[in-house]
Design an enzyme around this catalytic site. Structure first.
Site, short mmCIF file in Angstrom:
data_model
loop_
_atom_site.label_atom_id
_atom_site.label_comp_id
_atom_site.label_asym_id
_atom_site.label_seq_id
_atom_site.Cartn_x
_atom_site.Cartn_y
_atom_site.Cartn_z
N VAL A 1 0.88 -1.33 -0.03
CA VAL A 1 0.00 -0.03 0.02
C VAL A 1 0.69 1.41 0.01
O VAL A 1 0.31 2.43 -0.17
CB VAL A 1 -1.00 0.07 1.03
CG1 VAL A 1 -2.15 -0.88 1.15
CG2 VAL A 1 -0.27 -0.09 2.68
N ASN B 1 -7.43 -1.49 5.21
CA ASN B 1 -7.17 -2.26 6.39
C ASN B 1 -5.74 -2.61 6.58
O ASN B 1 -5.23 -2.61 7.74
CB ASN B 1 -7.93 -3.46 6.60
CG ASN B 1 -7.70 -4.67 7.38
OD1 ASN B 1 -7.78 -4.46 8.45
ND2 ASN B 1 -6.96 -5.48 6.92
N SER C 1 -7.61 2.98 15.15
CA SER C 1 -7.38 2.04 16.33
C SER C 1 -7.81 2.86 17.85
O SER C 1 -7.74 4.25 17.85
CB SER C 1 -6.02 1.74 16.38
OG SER C 1 -5.45 1.26 17.65
N TYR D 1 2.34 4.49 15.51
CA TYR D 1 1.09 3.90 15.57
C TYR D 1 0.02 4.93 15.81
O TYR D 1 -0.85 5.03 14.95
CB TYR D 1 0.91 2.62 16.08
CG TYR D 1 -0.03 1.81 15.64
CD1 TYR D 1 -0.16 1.09 14.67
CD2 TYR D 1 -1.16 1.50 16.71
CE1 TYR D 1 -1.09 0.00 14.44
CE2 TYR D 1 -2.13 0.73 16.46
CZ TYR D 1 -2.16 0.04 15.32
OH TYR D 1 -3.13 -0.79 14.97
N ALA E 1 0.09 7.96 15.91
CA ALA E 1 0.06 9.16 15.25
C ALA E 1 -0.62 9.11 13.85
O ALA E 1 -1.55 9.74 13.30
CB ALA E 1 1.22 9.93 15.09
N LYS F 1 -2.72 6.52 13.15
CA LYS F 1 -4.03 6.08 13.39
C LYS F 1 -4.73 7.46 13.65
O LYS F 1 -6.10 7.67 13.18
CB LYS F 1 -4.25 5.20 14.28
CG LYS F 1 -3.59 3.79 14.11
CD LYS F 1 -4.31 3.29 12.91
CE LYS F 1 -3.84 1.80 12.50
NZ LYS F 1 -4.20 1.17 11.41
N1 LIG Z 1 -5.48 -6.56 15.95
C1 LIG Z 1 -5.55 -5.40 16.74
O1 LIG Z 1 -5.70 -5.50 18.14
C2 LIG Z 1 -5.81 -3.97 16.11
C3 LIG Z 1 -6.35 -3.06 17.07
C4 LIG Z 1 -6.60 -1.78 16.34
C5 LIG Z 1 -6.49 -1.70 15.05
N2 LIG Z 1 -6.04 -2.92 14.13
C6 LIG Z 1 -5.83 -2.53 12.92
O2 LIG Z 1 -6.43 -3.30 12.02
C7 LIG Z 1 -5.81 -3.45 10.84
C8 LIG Z 1 -5.79 -5.06 10.54
O3 LIG Z 1 -4.91 -5.62 11.52
P1 LIG Z 1 -4.88 -7.09 12.00
O4 LIG Z 1 -4.80 -7.07 13.40
O5 LIG Z 1 -5.55 -7.78 11.12
O6 LIG Z 1 -3.27 -7.16 11.66
P2 LIG Z 1 -2.56 -8.75 10.76
O7 LIG Z 1 -1.23 -8.36 11.14
O8 LIG Z 1 -3.08 -9.76 11.03
O9 LIG Z 1 -2.82 -8.31 9.19
C9 LIG Z 1 -2.23 -7.23 8.48
C10 LIG Z 1 -2.19 -7.35 7.12
O10 LIG Z 1 -1.86 -6.16 6.69
C11 LIG Z 1 -0.76 -6.80 5.70
N3 LIG Z 1 0.20 -5.42 5.52
C12 LIG Z 1 1.17 -5.12 6.14
N4 LIG Z 1 1.87 -4.17 5.52
C13 LIG Z 1 1.27 -3.95 4.48
C14 LIG Z 1 1.50 -3.14 3.15
N5 LIG Z 1 2.65 -2.41 3.24
N6 LIG Z 1 0.99 -3.31 2.19
C15 LIG Z 1 -0.03 -4.06 1.93
N7 LIG Z 1 -0.30 -5.03 3.30
C16 LIG Z 1 0.42 -5.01 4.01
C17 LIG Z 1 0.11 -8.04 6.46
O11 LIG Z 1 0.68 -8.60 5.34
C18 LIG Z 1 -1.27 -8.57 6.94
O12 LIG Z 1 -1.67 -9.53 6.05
C19 LIG Z 1 -4.48 -2.97 10.82
O13 LIG Z 1 -4.63 -1.50 10.07
C20 LIG Z 1 -4.54 -2.82 12.24
O14 LIG Z 1 -3.55 -1.51 12.64
C21 LIG Z 1 -5.67 -4.04 14.74
#
Ligand SMILES: NC(=O)c1ccc[n+]([C@@H]2O[C@H](COP(=O)([O-])OP(=O)(O)OC[C@H]3O[C@@H](n4cnc5c(N)ncnc54)[C@H](O)[C@@H]3O)[C@@H](O)[C@H]2O)c1
Length: 244
Positions: free
Chosen positions: A60, A86, A138, A150, A152, A154
Protein backbone atom coordinates in the site's frame (compact mmCIF):
# COMPACT_ATOMS: atom_id res chain seq x y z
CA UNK A 1 -27.49 -11.04 1.69
CA UNK A 2 -26.51 -7.41 2.19
CA UNK A 3 -23.75 -6.90 -0.42
CA UNK A 4 -25.05 -8.80 -3.44
CA UNK A 5 -22.78 -8.15 -6.47
CA UNK A 6 -20.96 -5.29 -4.74
CA UNK A 7 -17.29 -5.22 -5.75
CA UNK A 8 -15.24 -4.94 -2.57
CA UNK A 9 -11.50 -4.31 -2.38
CA UNK A 10 -9.89 -5.27 0.93
CA UNK A 11 -6.25 -4.39 1.65
CA UNK A 12 -4.23 -6.49 4.08
CA UNK A 13 -6.71 -9.25 3.29
CA UNK A 14 -4.37 -12.16 3.96
CA UNK A 15 -4.61 -12.17 7.75
CA UNK A 16 -6.62 -11.18 10.80
CA UNK A 17 -9.31 -8.54 10.35
CA UNK A 18 -8.90 -8.29 6.56
CA UNK A 19 -9.34 -12.04 6.17
CA UNK A 20 -12.41 -12.05 8.44
CA UNK A 21 -13.93 -9.20 6.43
CA UNK A 22 -13.26 -11.04 3.16
CA UNK A 23 -15.04 -14.14 4.48
CA UNK A 24 -18.01 -12.14 5.82
CA UNK A 25 -18.36 -10.05 2.65
CA UNK A 26 -18.25 -13.22 0.51
CA UNK A 27 -21.06 -14.67 2.63
CA UNK A 28 -23.01 -11.45 2.02
CA UNK A 29 -22.73 -11.83 -1.78
CA UNK A 30 -19.86 -9.43 -2.55
CA UNK A 31 -17.43 -9.93 -5.41
CA UNK A 32 -14.00 -9.72 -3.83
CA UNK A 33 -10.65 -8.16 -4.63
CA UNK A 34 -8.02 -9.12 -2.07
CA UNK A 35 -4.62 -7.47 -1.91
CA UNK A 36 -1.72 -7.78 0.49
CA UNK A 37 2.03 -7.25 0.50
CA UNK A 38 2.33 -10.96 1.34
CA UNK A 39 0.93 -13.38 -1.30
CA UNK A 40 0.46 -16.42 0.99
CA UNK A 41 -2.56 -15.28 2.96
CA UNK A 42 -4.60 -13.93 0.06
CA UNK A 43 -4.02 -17.08 -1.99
CA UNK A 44 -5.21 -19.22 0.95
CA UNK A 45 -8.31 -17.07 1.51
CA UNK A 46 -9.11 -16.83 -2.20
CA UNK A 47 -8.91 -20.63 -2.55
CA UNK A 48 -11.63 -20.95 0.09
CA UNK A 49 -13.86 -18.32 -1.48
CA UNK A 50 -14.05 -19.58 -5.05
CA UNK A 51 -12.69 -18.89 -8.53
CA UNK A 52 -14.15 -15.41 -8.99
CA UNK A 53 -11.90 -13.72 -6.41
CA UNK A 54 -9.35 -11.20 -7.70
CA UNK A 55 -5.99 -11.25 -5.90
CA UNK A 56 -2.91 -9.10 -6.31
CA UNK A 57 0.24 -8.51 -4.35
CA UNK A 58 0.32 -4.79 -3.63
CA UNK A 59 2.28 -2.85 -1.07
CA UNK A 60 0.00 0.00 0.00
CA UNK A 61 2.97 2.37 0.25
CA UNK A 62 3.75 1.88 -3.43
CA UNK A 63 1.59 4.12 -5.61
CA UNK A 64 2.26 2.15 -8.79
CA UNK A 65 1.31 -1.16 -7.20
CA UNK A 66 -1.85 0.34 -5.68
CA UNK A 67 -2.93 1.85 -8.99
CA UNK A 68 -2.16 -1.39 -10.83
CA UNK A 69 -4.35 -3.26 -8.34
CA UNK A 70 -7.27 -0.91 -8.97
CA UNK A 71 -6.80 -1.27 -12.71
CA UNK A 72 -6.84 -5.05 -12.30
CA UNK A 73 -10.04 -4.84 -10.23
CA UNK A 74 -11.91 -2.57 -12.65
CA UNK A 75 -10.67 -4.57 -15.66
CA UNK A 76 -12.05 -7.76 -14.07
CA UNK A 77 -15.30 -6.52 -12.52
CA UNK A 78 -16.01 -3.30 -14.47
CA UNK A 79 -16.48 -1.27 -11.27
CA UNK A 80 -15.42 -0.75 -7.65
CA UNK A 81 -18.05 -0.23 -4.97
CA UNK A 82 -16.22 -0.69 -1.66
CA UNK A 83 -12.74 -0.10 -0.29
CA UNK A 84 -11.79 -1.51 3.11
CA UNK A 85 -8.43 0.20 3.75
CA UNK A 86 -7.26 -2.24 6.39
CA UNK A 87 -3.53 -2.92 5.85
CA UNK A 88 -1.38 -1.89 8.79
CA UNK A 89 1.42 -2.91 11.08
CA UNK A 90 2.99 -1.92 14.38
CA UNK A 91 6.62 -1.40 15.40
CA UNK A 92 6.34 -0.46 19.03
CA UNK A 93 8.87 1.30 21.22
CA UNK A 94 9.10 4.32 23.50
CA UNK A 95 9.46 7.61 21.63
CA UNK A 96 12.80 8.28 23.32
CA UNK A 97 14.33 5.26 21.62
CA UNK A 98 12.22 4.99 18.46
CA UNK A 99 14.26 4.76 15.28
CA UNK A 100 13.47 7.01 12.36
CA UNK A 101 13.04 3.86 10.25
CA UNK A 102 10.31 2.51 12.54
CA UNK A 103 8.56 5.87 12.58
CA UNK A 104 8.62 6.07 8.78
CA UNK A 105 7.53 2.45 8.24
CA UNK A 106 4.46 2.61 10.45
CA UNK A 107 3.34 6.05 9.32
CA UNK A 108 3.94 5.13 5.68
CA UNK A 109 1.99 1.86 5.77
CA UNK A 110 -0.93 3.12 7.85
CA UNK A 111 -1.36 6.75 6.88
CA UNK A 112 0.21 7.16 3.44
CA UNK A 113 -0.98 3.67 2.46
CA UNK A 114 -4.55 4.53 3.40
CA UNK A 115 -4.33 7.78 1.45
CA UNK A 116 -2.94 6.09 -1.69
CA UNK A 117 -5.63 3.38 -1.62
CA UNK A 118 -8.41 5.92 -1.07
CA UNK A 119 -7.09 8.08 -3.89
CA UNK A 120 -6.92 5.16 -6.31
CA UNK A 121 -10.37 3.85 -5.32
CA UNK A 122 -12.14 7.19 -5.49
CA UNK A 123 -11.51 7.53 -9.25
CA UNK A 124 -13.84 4.73 -10.41
CA UNK A 125 -16.24 5.60 -7.58
CA UNK A 126 -16.48 9.21 -8.79
CA UNK A 127 -17.23 7.98 -12.31
CA UNK A 128 -19.94 5.68 -10.92
CA UNK A 129 -21.26 8.41 -8.58
CA UNK A 130 -21.34 5.91 -5.74
CA UNK A 131 -19.00 4.19 -3.33
CA UNK A 132 -18.18 3.22 0.23
CA UNK A 133 -14.77 3.71 1.78
CA UNK A 134 -13.95 2.39 5.24
CA UNK A 135 -10.60 3.24 6.82
CA UNK A 136 -8.97 1.63 9.85
CA UNK A 137 -7.90 3.61 12.89
CA UNK A 138 -7.39 2.14 16.37
CA UNK A 139 -8.06 2.78 20.03
CA UNK A 140 -4.37 3.78 19.98
CA UNK A 141 -5.36 6.95 18.09
CA UNK A 142 -6.32 8.29 21.54
CA UNK A 143 -2.72 7.84 22.72
CA UNK A 144 -0.84 4.76 23.89
CA UNK A 145 2.63 4.59 25.49
CA UNK A 146 5.06 2.77 23.21
CA UNK A 147 3.09 3.53 20.07
CA UNK A 148 3.97 7.12 19.10
CA UNK A 149 4.30 6.15 15.43
CA UNK A 150 1.18 3.96 15.33
CA UNK A 151 -0.93 6.34 17.41
CA UNK A 152 0.02 9.34 15.27
CA UNK A 153 -0.69 7.43 12.05
CA UNK A 154 -4.06 6.20 13.29
CA UNK A 155 -5.07 9.67 14.54
CA UNK A 156 -4.06 10.98 11.10
CA UNK A 157 -6.37 8.45 9.48
CA UNK A 158 -9.28 9.94 11.43
CA UNK A 159 -8.54 13.40 9.98
CA UNK A 160 -8.12 11.90 6.52
CA UNK A 161 -11.45 10.07 6.84
CA UNK A 162 -13.38 13.18 7.82
CA UNK A 163 -11.79 15.25 5.06
CA UNK A 164 -12.52 12.65 2.38
CA UNK A 165 -16.11 12.34 3.65
CA UNK A 166 -16.53 16.05 2.89
CA UNK A 167 -14.66 15.99 -0.44
CA UNK A 168 -16.46 12.93 -1.83
CA UNK A 169 -20.04 13.50 -0.63
CA UNK A 170 -20.85 15.21 -3.92
CA UNK A 171 -20.46 11.87 -5.72
CA UNK A 172 -22.51 9.85 -3.22
CA UNK A 173 -19.38 8.28 -1.74
CA UNK A 174 -19.40 7.76 2.02
CA UNK A 175 -16.17 7.59 4.00
CA UNK A 176 -16.16 6.16 7.50
CA UNK A 177 -13.63 4.67 9.90
CA UNK A 178 -13.58 1.64 12.17
CA UNK A 179 -11.37 2.02 15.24
CA UNK A 180 -10.82 -1.40 16.80
CA UNK A 181 -9.72 -1.98 20.36
CA UNK A 182 -7.74 -5.16 21.00
CA UNK A 183 -8.55 -7.79 18.40
CA UNK A 184 -7.35 -11.38 18.58
CA UNK A 185 -5.20 -11.45 15.43
CA UNK A 186 -1.50 -12.12 14.73
CA UNK A 187 -0.82 -8.43 15.48
CA UNK A 188 -2.13 -8.82 19.04
CA UNK A 189 -0.70 -12.31 19.44
CA UNK A 190 2.76 -10.87 18.79
CA UNK A 191 2.60 -8.88 22.07
CA UNK A 192 4.13 -10.17 25.33
CA UNK A 193 1.69 -12.12 27.52
CA UNK A 194 2.00 -9.60 30.38
CA UNK A 195 1.01 -6.77 28.04
CA UNK A 196 -1.95 -8.79 26.73
CA UNK A 197 -3.10 -9.51 30.30
CA UNK A 198 -2.85 -5.81 31.21
CA UNK A 199 -4.98 -4.90 28.20
CA UNK A 200 -7.55 -7.53 29.11
CA UNK A 201 -7.97 -6.10 32.60
CA UNK A 202 -8.60 -2.62 31.17
CA UNK A 203 -11.33 -3.70 28.72
CA UNK A 204 -14.81 -3.28 30.25
CA UNK A 205 -16.15 -6.37 28.40
CA UNK A 206 -13.11 -8.33 29.71
CA UNK A 207 -12.27 -10.06 26.45
CA UNK A 208 -10.51 -9.36 23.16
CA UNK A 209 -12.61 -8.80 20.03
CA UNK A 210 -12.84 -11.53 17.44
CA UNK A 211 -11.85 -10.38 13.91
CA UNK A 212 -15.41 -11.22 12.82
CA UNK A 213 -16.69 -8.50 15.16
CA UNK A 214 -14.67 -5.88 13.27
CA UNK A 215 -15.90 -7.37 9.98
CA UNK A 216 -19.44 -6.76 11.25
CA UNK A 217 -18.66 -3.04 11.63
CA UNK A 218 -17.22 -3.00 8.10
CA UNK A 219 -20.41 -4.61 6.86
CA UNK A 220 -22.58 -2.01 8.57
CA UNK A 221 -20.74 0.91 6.93
CA UNK A 222 -21.02 -0.79 3.51
CA UNK A 223 -24.66 -1.83 3.82
CA UNK A 224 -27.79 0.04 2.74
CA UNK A 225 -28.46 0.70 6.43
CA UNK A 226 -25.53 3.13 6.48
CA UNK A 227 -26.43 5.01 3.27
CA UNK A 228 -26.78 8.28 5.24
CA UNK A 229 -23.71 7.77 7.48
CA UNK A 230 -20.45 9.50 6.53
CA UNK A 231 -17.43 10.93 8.31
CA UNK A 232 -17.99 8.75 11.36
CA UNK A 233 -15.53 6.90 13.57
CA UNK A 234 -16.91 3.71 15.12
CA UNK A 235 -14.90 2.42 18.08
CA UNK A 236 -15.32 -1.34 18.32
CA UNK A 237 -13.44 -1.80 21.55
CA UNK A 238 -15.48 -3.52 24.25
CA UNK A 239 -16.04 -0.15 25.93
CA UNK A 240 -12.32 0.65 26.30
CA UNK A 241 -12.59 4.23 24.97
CA UNK A 242 -15.51 5.05 27.26
CA UNK A 243 -15.34 6.77 30.65
CA UNK A 244 -12.67 8.79 32.45
N1 LIG B 1 -5.38 -6.51 16.07
C1 LIG B 1 -5.66 -5.43 16.77
O1 LIG B 1 -5.74 -5.50 18.01
C2 LIG B 1 -5.91 -4.11 16.09
C3 LIG B 1 -6.38 -3.06 16.87
C4 LIG B 1 -6.63 -1.83 16.27
C5 LIG B 1 -6.41 -1.66 14.93
N2 LIG B 1 -5.95 -2.70 14.18
C6 LIG B 1 -5.72 -2.45 12.76
O2 LIG B 1 -6.46 -3.37 11.99
C7 LIG B 1 -5.78 -3.58 10.75
C8 LIG B 1 -5.60 -5.07 10.53
O3 LIG B 1 -4.79 -5.58 11.58
P1 LIG B 1 -4.76 -7.13 12.00
O4 LIG B 1 -4.83 -7.16 13.46
O5 LIG B 1 -5.69 -7.89 11.18
O6 LIG B 1 -3.23 -7.42 11.62
P2 LIG B 1 -2.56 -8.63 10.82
O7 LIG B 1 -1.10 -8.46 11.06
O8 LIG B 1 -3.21 -9.91 11.16
O9 LIG B 1 -2.91 -8.28 9.29
C9 LIG B 1 -2.40 -7.15 8.65
C10 LIG B 1 -2.22 -7.45 7.19
O10 LIG B 1 -1.71 -6.26 6.56
C11 LIG B 1 -0.70 -6.66 5.65
N3 LIG B 1 0.24 -5.56 5.39
C12 LIG B 1 1.20 -5.11 6.20
N4 LIG B 1 1.90 -4.15 5.58
C13 LIG B 1 1.36 -4.01 4.34
C14 LIG B 1 1.67 -3.20 3.23
N5 LIG B 1 2.69 -2.34 3.24
N6 LIG B 1 0.91 -3.31 2.12
C15 LIG B 1 -0.12 -4.20 2.08
N7 LIG B 1 -0.43 -5.01 3.09
C16 LIG B 1 0.29 -4.92 4.22
C17 LIG B 1 -0.02 -7.84 6.30
O11 LIG B 1 0.71 -8.63 5.37
C18 LIG B 1 -1.19 -8.57 6.92
O12 LIG B 1 -1.73 -9.54 6.05
C19 LIG B 1 -4.48 -2.80 10.84
O13 LIG B 1 -4.65 -1.55 10.19
C20 LIG B 1 -4.29 -2.61 12.32
O14 LIG B 1 -3.51 -1.48 12.62
C21 LIG B 1 -5.69 -3.93 14.72
Amino acid sequence: MRLTNQVAWITGAGSGIGEATARRFAAEGARLALTDVNPDGIERVAKDLGPDVFTAVADVTNRDQVQAAVKGITDKFGRLDILIANAGLAKDGLALKMSEANWDLVVDVSLKGTFLCCQAAMRPMITQKSGRIVTTASIASLGNPGQANYSAAKAGIIGLTKTLALELANWNITVNCVAPGAVDTPMLQALKEEIRQGMLQAIPLKRFAQPSEIAAAHLFFCSEDAAYVSGQILFVDGGLSTGI
